[in-house]
Design a protein around this motif. Structure first.
Motif, PDB file in Angstrom:
ATOM      1  N   GLU A 274     -14.704  23.747  13.423  1.00  0.00           N
ATOM      2  CA  GLU A 274     -14.818  25.206  13.392  1.00  0.00           C
ATOM      3  C   GLU A 274     -16.265  25.550  13.745  1.00  0.00           C
ATOM      4  OE1 GLU A 274     -15.022  29.047  13.091  1.00  0.00           O
ATOM      5  OE2 GLU A 274     -16.167  28.017  11.525  1.00  0.00           O
ATOM      6  N   PRO A 275     -16.532  26.249  14.872  1.00  0.00           N
ATOM      7  CA  PRO A 275     -17.888  26.323  15.423  1.00  0.00           C
ATOM      8  C   PRO A 275     -18.810  27.384  14.841  1.00  0.00           C
ATOM      9  CG  PRO A 275     -16.372  27.444  16.889  1.00  0.00           C
ATOM     10  CD  PRO A 275     -15.544  26.885  15.761  1.00  0.00           C
ATOM     11  N   THR A 276     -18.309  28.266  13.972  1.00  0.00           N
ATOM     12  CA  THR A 276     -19.107  29.421  13.554  1.00  0.00           C
ATOM     13  C   THR A 276     -20.456  29.025  12.963  1.00  0.00           C
ATOM     14  OG1 THR A 276     -17.101  30.696  13.118  1.00  0.00           O
ATOM     15  CG2 THR A 276     -19.137  31.510  12.158  1.00  0.00           C
ATOM     16  N   SER A 277     -20.446  28.086  12.019  1.00  0.00           N
ATOM     17  CA  SER A 277     -21.680  27.716  11.333  1.00  0.00           C
ATOM     18  C   SER A 277     -22.726  27.188  12.311  1.00  0.00           C
ATOM     19  CB  SER A 277     -21.382  26.656  10.260  1.00  0.00           C
ATOM     20  OG  SER A 277     -22.572  26.247   9.619  1.00  0.00           O
ATOM     21  N   ALA A 278     -22.317  26.305  13.211  1.00  0.00           N
ATOM     22  CA  ALA A 278     -23.266  25.735  14.177  1.00  0.00           C
ATOM     23  C   ALA A 278     -23.840  26.819  15.079  1.00  0.00           C
ATOM     24  CB  ALA A 278     -22.576  24.659  15.020  1.00  0.00           C
TER      25      ALA A 278
ATOM     26  N   ILE B  83     -26.672  37.809   5.877  1.00  0.00           N
ATOM     27  CA  ILE B  83     -26.469  38.627   7.080  1.00  0.00           C
ATOM     28  C   ILE B  83     -24.984  38.761   7.394  1.00  0.00           C
ATOM     29  CG2 ILE B  83     -26.793  38.719   9.584  1.00  0.00           C
ATOM     30  CD1 ILE B  83     -29.539  37.466   9.193  1.00  0.00           C
ATOM     31  N   VAL B  84     -24.282  37.630   7.379  1.00  0.00           N
ATOM     32  CA  VAL B  84     -22.848  37.633   7.711  1.00  0.00           C
ATOM     33  C   VAL B  84     -22.069  38.495   6.725  1.00  0.00           C
ATOM     34  CG1 VAL B  84     -20.772  36.205   7.839  1.00  0.00           C
ATOM     35  CG2 VAL B  84     -22.887  35.419   8.914  1.00  0.00           C
ATOM     36  N   GLU B  85     -22.347  38.324   5.431  1.00  0.00           N
ATOM     37  CA  GLU B  85     -21.614  39.087   4.418  1.00  0.00           C
ATOM     38  C   GLU B  85     -21.952  40.574   4.491  1.00  0.00           C
ATOM     39  OE1 GLU B  85     -20.595  39.067  -0.382  1.00  0.00           O
ATOM     40  OE2 GLU B  85     -21.884  37.511   0.472  1.00  0.00           O
ATOM     41  N   ALA B  86     -23.225  40.887   4.710  1.00  0.00           N
ATOM     42  CA  ALA B  86     -23.623  42.293   4.814  1.00  0.00           C
ATOM     43  C   ALA B  86     -22.935  42.970   5.991  1.00  0.00           C
ATOM     44  CB  ALA B  86     -25.144  42.397   4.955  1.00  0.00           C
ATOM     45  N   PHE B  87     -22.833  42.263   7.129  1.00  0.00           N
ATOM     46  CA  PHE B  87     -22.186  42.854   8.291  1.00  0.00           C
ATOM     47  C   PHE B  87     -20.686  43.021   8.079  1.00  0.00           C
ATOM     48  CE2 PHE B  87     -25.678  43.322  11.051  1.00  0.00           C
ATOM     49  CZ  PHE B  87     -25.216  43.983  12.187  1.00  0.00           C
TER      50      PHE B  87
ATOM     51  N   THR C 147     -23.849  35.086  18.150  1.00  0.00           N
ATOM     52  CA  THR C 147     -22.862  34.206  17.522  1.00  0.00           C
ATOM     53  C   THR C 147     -21.445  34.639  17.865  1.00  0.00           C
ATOM     54  OG1 THR C 147     -24.351  33.710  15.680  1.00  0.00           O
ATOM     55  CG2 THR C 147     -22.010  33.317  15.324  1.00  0.00           C
ATOM     56  N   THR C 148     -21.172  35.930  17.729  1.00  0.00           N
ATOM     57  CA  THR C 148     -19.823  36.432  17.996  1.00  0.00           C
ATOM     58  C   THR C 148     -19.444  36.264  19.463  1.00  0.00           C
ATOM     59  OG1 THR C 148     -20.099  38.052  16.213  1.00  0.00           O
ATOM     60  CG2 THR C 148     -18.307  38.435  17.766  1.00  0.00           C
ATOM     61  N   THR C 149     -20.382  36.562  20.372  1.00  0.00           N
ATOM     62  CA  THR C 149     -20.098  36.418  21.803  1.00  0.00           C
ATOM     63  C   THR C 149     -19.861  34.958  22.162  1.00  0.00           C
ATOM     64  OG1 THR C 149     -21.509  38.339  22.249  1.00  0.00           O
ATOM     65  CG2 THR C 149     -20.896  36.968  24.126  1.00  0.00           C
ATOM     66  N   MET C 150     -20.687  34.052  21.637  1.00  0.00           N
ATOM     67  CA  MET C 150     -20.513  32.629  21.900  1.00  0.00           C
ATOM     68  C   MET C 150     -19.178  32.126  21.355  1.00  0.00           C
ATOM     69  SD  MET C 150     -22.892  31.026  23.611  1.00  0.00           S
ATOM     70  CE  MET C 150     -22.540  29.357  23.065  1.00  0.00           C
ATOM     71  N   LYS C 151     -18.838  32.564  20.163  1.00  0.00           N
ATOM     72  CA  LYS C 151     -17.578  32.127  19.564  1.00  0.00           C
ATOM     73  C   LYS C 151     -16.389  32.620  20.389  1.00  0.00           C
ATOM     74  CE  LYS C 151     -15.147  31.954  15.149  1.00  0.00           C
ATOM     75  NZ  LYS C 151     -15.069  32.459  13.763  1.00  0.00           N
TER      76      LYS C 151
ATOM     77  N   GLU D 146     -17.251  46.231  15.127  1.00  0.00           N
ATOM     78  CA  GLU D 146     -17.488  45.008  15.880  1.00  0.00           C
ATOM     79  C   GLU D 146     -16.160  44.324  16.160  1.00  0.00           C
ATOM     80  OE1 GLU D 146     -20.642  41.306  15.464  1.00  0.00           O
ATOM     81  OE2 GLU D 146     -19.612  42.015  13.674  1.00  0.00           O
ATOM     82  N   ASN D 147     -15.988  43.803  17.383  1.00  0.00           N
ATOM     83  CA  ASN D 147     -14.805  43.023  17.704  1.00  0.00           C
ATOM     84  C   ASN D 147     -15.078  41.558  17.383  1.00  0.00           C
ATOM     85  OD1 ASN D 147     -13.048  45.012  18.602  1.00  0.00           O
ATOM     86  ND2 ASN D 147     -13.864  44.976  20.672  1.00  0.00           N
ATOM     87  N   LEU D 148     -14.261  40.990  16.525  1.00  0.00           N
ATOM     88  CA  LEU D 148     -14.433  39.606  16.101  1.00  0.00           C
ATOM     89  C   LEU D 148     -13.282  38.759  16.628  1.00  0.00           C
ATOM     90  CD1 LEU D 148     -15.357  40.282  12.365  1.00  0.00           C
ATOM     91  CD2 LEU D 148     -16.935  39.804  14.236  1.00  0.00           C
ATOM     92  N   PRO D 149     -13.560  37.552  17.154  1.00  0.00           N
ATOM     93  CA  PRO D 149     -12.469  36.701  17.611  1.00  0.00           C
ATOM     94  C   PRO D 149     -11.661  36.172  16.433  1.00  0.00           C
ATOM     95  CG  PRO D 149     -14.533  35.497  17.691  1.00  0.00           C
ATOM     96  CD  PRO D 149     -14.877  36.917  17.324  1.00  0.00           C
ATOM     97  N   PRO D 150     -10.371  35.893  16.641  1.00  0.00           N
ATOM     98  CA  PRO D 150      -9.589  35.306  15.548  1.00  0.00           C
ATOM     99  C   PRO D 150     -10.117  33.919  15.201  1.00  0.00           C
ATOM    100  CG  PRO D 150      -8.368  35.237  17.616  1.00  0.00           C
ATOM    101  CD  PRO D 150      -9.585  36.070  17.864  1.00  0.00           C
ATOM    102  N   PRO D 151      -9.899  33.442  13.982  1.00  0.00           N
ATOM    103  CA  PRO D 151     -10.394  32.106  13.603  1.00  0.00           C
ATOM    104  C   PRO D 151      -9.693  31.001  14.386  1.00  0.00           C
ATOM    105  CG  PRO D 151      -8.973  33.020  11.892  1.00  0.00           C
ATOM    106  CD  PRO D 151      -9.187  34.117  12.877  1.00  0.00           C
ATOM    107  N   TYR D 152     -10.413  29.932  14.656  1.00  0.00           N
ATOM    108  CA  TYR D 152      -9.820  28.805  15.391  1.00  0.00           C
ATOM    109  C   TYR D 152     -10.661  27.557  15.181  1.00  0.00           C
ATOM    110  CZ  TYR D 152     -13.574  29.578  18.822  1.00  0.00           C
ATOM    111  OH  TYR D 152     -14.806  29.709  19.437  1.00  0.00           O
ATOM    112  N   GLU D 153     -10.076  26.422  15.518  1.00  0.00           N
ATOM    113  CA  GLU D 153     -10.791  25.156  15.601  1.00  0.00           C
ATOM    114  C   GLU D 153     -10.641  24.619  17.018  1.00  0.00           C
ATOM    115  OE1 GLU D 153      -9.195  22.593  12.564  1.00  0.00           O
ATOM    116  OE2 GLU D 153     -10.827  23.121  11.199  1.00  0.00           O
ATOM    117  N   LEU D 154     -11.546  23.753  17.419  1.00  0.00           N
ATOM    118  CA  LEU D 154     -11.484  23.139  18.746  1.00  0.00           C
ATOM    119  C   LEU D 154     -12.109  21.761  18.681  1.00  0.00           C
ATOM    120  CD1 LEU D 154     -14.210  24.705  21.079  1.00  0.00           C
ATOM    121  CD2 LEU D 154     -14.301  24.760  18.600  1.00  0.00           C
ATOM    122  N   CYS D 155     -11.952  21.006  19.759  1.00  0.00           N
ATOM    123  CA  CYS D 155     -12.554  19.681  19.844  1.00  0.00           C
ATOM    124  C   CYS D 155     -13.565  19.668  20.991  1.00  0.00           C
ATOM    125  CB  CYS D 155     -11.485  18.620  20.105  1.00  0.00           C
ATOM    126  SG  CYS D 155     -10.266  18.465  18.783  1.00  0.00           S
TER     127      CYS D 155
END
Length: 491
Positions: free
Chosen positions: A168-172, A204-208, A304-308, A478-487
């Protein structure tokens, strides 16, 4: 008993006066654009379905046209939809629409300071300084591009640790984006496990999240009322106070170790600038702290959001991923890191990065503007004190300028010969004199990070491509992508 009756009568009288004042304000429209009839005090809040202000506004556009009036509580707003309307206001008549509109959340946590909410001469000075500093940063010891390339290598190291396992890439991505903007603003980079660093990011994430929630929207509609109401909206200011205190501490350290001949970061440049002018004041100090705070929040959350979103899109379109990798191999070759200049000979990759920004549509509302006098606009008069919402999403998805606006298509930025082609309706950073001052930084960051990832890894989905959904999660601003995992499969 008489005291109680008197108090009750006074309260009823007070409410009646408030209602009367609001009714007079609403119906003294003059030549304002058309719109739904508001209710006293609450305005058109009933038209904001399920707390989703963007979808609700787009439905009103379908009824009232590209320019219309609505009321968010007692706040009068004129909404601009489509590239032509936004361009006419923010570019053709930019000076009339240059004032920042009401941003109660930002105004409260920034105490009225900072580049985001300031107006007038103070705003002009700090914006001019910020643009000049970011543009000239390459003249120092390390350019902005070098800082991004360095952090990209740390990201590659983190992705290699996954060994192709689901991730899950969000943290990185949050760590990378934050370290880049922290390096530029306060001259620091953190280890990804650092406790202070992770506390800042979590806050920051929680405040947003709260700011984009229905509670956050209620606060921005009724700030004078909501400060007395318990709820999660009160927490967001406490969360961001931690970041403010951290920046204040860094400013103090920079002051103690300042070398006027060798600026290390944005803070140093600002302190030296004020020393040269001999005008350093408490107000200047607060503007520095909150402006750095604005940069850190914007430079972390948006990237972060755009990259995700970008990784999700590339996973959904392996043919696009393959074409980008072929172009990277041809142009970058064996070099360890892509450069921003490479984009000039990588038209397809450049088009893909632009299309990711257009399609992801991370900030659909843009920042509010305001008018400080009665402004003639088309056949209307936008009256003094009216806020302006330039709906950037309606420019990014304007069918006149993008022939397939609701789908991801890099051809939107390529001519018939395969050369990169600018599109004037591309405005994810807004347009005019109040466009995002970090625009070039963000574009550099997105290009270098995405090309670094695709140079080193194939991005693979865990699910069938037909099941990958690109529909954003409903959010307030803000438009947020749905959660996902990838390899991440090493190339």
């Amino acid at each position: 008993m008489e005291v109680g009756s008197t108090t009750c009568l006074l309260l009823i009288t007070f409410i009646f006066i408030l209602l009367l004042m609001n009714v007079r304000k609403v119906f003294q429209k003059g030549k304002l654009p058309p719109g739904p009839t508001p209710l006293p005090l609450v305005g058109n809040i009933l038209q904001v379905k399920n707390g989703n202000i963007v979808k609700s506004i787009l439905k009103l556009r379908d009824i009232y046209g590209p320019v219309f009036t609505m009321y968010l509580g007692p706040r009068r707003v004129v909404v601009l939809c489509g590239y032509e309307a936004i361009k006419e206001a923010l570019i053709d008549h930019g000076d009339d629409f240059i004032t920042r509109g009401s941003l109660p959340s930002f105004e409260r946590f920034g105490h009225g300071y900072g580049i985001t909410v300031l107006n007038g001469e103070q705003w002009k000075q700090i914006r001019r300084f910020s643009l000049m500093t970011l543009r000239n940063f390459g003249m120092g010891k390390r350019s902005i591009e070098e800082r991004i390339q360095e952090e990209a290598q740390y990201l590659m190291k983190e992705l290699r640790k996954t060994k192709g396992s689901p991730f899950e890439p969000t943290s990185a991505l949050v760590h990378v984006a934050a370290n880049i903007i922290l390096s530029i603003t306060v001259g620091m980079r953190f280890d990804y496990e650092d406790t202070t660093f992770n506390t800042i990011l979590l806050n920051i994430v929680e405040a947003f999240k709260i700011m984009s929630s229905f509670w956050g929207q209620l606060y921005d509609m009724f700030p004078k009322f909501m400060i007395y109401i318990p709820g999660p909206h009160r927490k967001m200011f406490k969360l961001l106070k931690y970041l403010e205190d951290f920046i204040e501490g860094r400013v103090n350290i920079n002051l103690e170790t300042l070398d006027v001949n060798s600026p290390r970061d944005f803070v140093d440049c600002y302190l030296i600038h004020k020393q040269q002018l001999n005008t350093s004041t408490k107000s200047d100090r607060m503007n520095l702290v909150i402006t750095v705070m604005d940069f850190i929040i914007g430079g972390t959350e948006t990237i972060t959001t755009t990259m995700k979103y970008g990784l999700l899109i590339l996973m959904k379109h392996p043919d696009v991923q393959e074409k980008v990798q072929k172009e990277i191999d041809n142009v970058v070759g064996e070099r360890s890191s892509p450069t921003f200049e490479d984009r000039l000979t990588m038209p397809y990759t450049n088009a893909v990065v632009h299309e990711i920004q257009r399609f992801s549509d991370v900030a659909p509302l843009g920042g509010p503007h305001s008018v400080t006098r009665d402004i003639p606009f088309r056949e209307f008069i936008i009256t003094k004190g009216t806020d302006i919402f330039p709906m950037l999403t309606t420019a990014l998805k304007d069918p006149t300028y993008f022939n397939d606006p609701n789908n991801f298509n890099p051809e939107h930025f390529l001519d018939d010969k395969g050369n990169f082609m600018k599109n004037e309706a591309f405005m994810p950073f807004s347009v005019g004199k109040r466009n995002c001052p970090g625009k070039t930084l963000a574009q550099t960051e997105l290009f270098l990070l995405l090309t670094s990832i695709l140079k080193n890894f194939h991005i693979k989905s865990l699910t069938d491509l037909n099941e990958l959904d690109l529909t954003p999660i409903e959010s307030g601003f803000e438009n947020l992508p749905p959660p996902y995992e990838l390899c991440f499969i090493p190339r």
